[in-house]
Design a protein around this motif. Sequence first.
Motif, PDB file in Angstrom:
ATOM      1  N   GLN A  89     -43.068  83.308  93.755  1.00 41.67           N
ATOM      2  CA  GLN A  89     -41.586  83.808  94.184  1.00 41.67           C
ATOM      3  C   GLN A  89     -41.522  82.369  92.850  1.00 41.67           C
ATOM      4  OE1 GLN A  89     -39.425  82.624  97.403  1.00 41.67           O
ATOM      5  NE2 GLN A  89     -37.276  84.053  96.100  1.00 41.67           N
ATOM      6  N   ALA A 146     -33.606  85.665  90.817  1.00 41.34           N
ATOM      7  CA  ALA A 146     -34.555  84.974  92.332  1.00 41.34           C
ATOM      8  C   ALA A 146     -34.769  83.482  92.387  1.00 41.34           C
ATOM      9  CB  ALA A 146     -35.963  85.795  90.932  1.00 41.34           C
ATOM     10  N   GLN A 189     -34.545  81.294  95.801  1.00 39.96           N
ATOM     11  CA  GLN A 189     -35.823  80.496  96.632  1.00 39.96           C
ATOM     12  C   GLN A 189     -35.312  79.357  97.247  1.00 39.96           C
ATOM     13  OE1 GLN A 189     -37.287  79.639  92.613  1.00 39.96           O
ATOM     14  NE2 GLN A 189     -38.938  78.219  92.875  1.00 39.96           N
TER      15      GLN A 189
END
Length: 97
Positions: free
Chosen positions: A44, A90, A94
């Motif tokens: 990630q 993304a 996180q």
Amino acid sequence: MPPFVASRDRNLTQASKSTAVIVRFGWRMAAISAFAMFGGIGFQRGLTVMLWMSAILGAVIAVFDREEPLDSVLNHWDEAMAYAALCCLAGAFQAPM
């Protein structure tokens, strides 16, 4: 221009230019995902960093190629915005440190 010098001018239609950008985006996303998968900082975080770098690189290439940001065909600007949007997406998922 001498015949041995590579020329970037191609006789492509609008549809084929946009198709080339979509194919290029797909191949780059596959490469980014592969590098993020095998990176040492986790998938990630690696994906977020690589998408951020790809967005910057796409904008720099668009400036060097003197492409219009809101052109009628897809270009590096559109590709950079797609990378930036995916980077934000993304980064939103996180986990905080």
